[in-house]
Write a protein that holds these residues in place. Structure first.
Motif: not given
Length: 194
Positions: A186, A182, A192
């Motif tokens: 991002e 993650d 996301r």
């Protein structure tokens, strides 16, 4: 416009894990063979296999798709334990791991198709097995869960009984270090999971 996300993996565990999050993705399996030499450097091996899978699939894409691939290996005493070919190999692996710690390394690669934007990284988790009797190992093998699993066990299934403790990401042992993934998605790809 949202970029299409591709999971370059046939692993039902990775698919299920990624499905829990706020992204739509398609699955396109890579055709590369997973060649592992027992004495290769484990972290490099895991990252190299993940990159080869992601690269293979990204070559088939044309519109800036974000391709995610991963490869999980189990390491004991500097030796890579692959997927056992039969019950005997599974028994030997689990007997060797009994009462000891080993390392689970997942290499992952994310490539934005048609660009030079790519990140290759890994996560490592230390797993301690409890002392197992040969009867416990045989009963575990009879579940069939060892099949197609590096190190001959699945922590998210019956294999949870074998594990005394872990240090690091649980999801990494399942096959995808979701928290680290993650962060990278991002930071470098604007994607996301939450």
């Amino acid at each position: 416009m949202k970029k299409r996300i591709i999971l370059a993996s046939g692993s039902p565990r990775r698919k299920e894990l990624l499905s829990k999050f706020n992204i739509d993705f398609d699955i396109v399996q890579s055709d590369i063979p997973e060649l592992v030499n027992d004495f290769d450097e484990p972290k490099q091996t895991a990252m190299s296999l993940a990159f080869q899978k992601a690269n293979d699939v990204s070559q088939k894409m044309a519109n800036g798709e974000i391709v995610i691939a991963a490869d999980t290996i189990v390491v004991f005493k500097d030796k890579i334990l692959g997927k056992p070919r039969n019950e005997n190999e599974a028994f030997n692996m689990l007997s060797e791991l009994s009462g000891k710690t080993h390392s689970v390394i997942t290499g992952f690669a994310i490539i934005e198709a048609g660009t030079y934007n790519k990140i290759i990284d890994y996560a490592e988790t230390i797993v301690k097995f409890k002392d197992l009797t040969s009867g416990q190992i045989k009963r575990y093998i009879k579940t069939g869960e060892y099949l197609d699993k590096a190190g001959a066990y699945a922590i998210q299934g019956f294999g949870s009984i074998l594990v005394e403790w872990i240090k690091g990401s649980y999801w990494n042992v399942v096959g995808l270090p979701i928290s680290k993934l993650d962060n990278v998605l991002e930071k470098y790809f604007g994607v996301r999971l939450l």
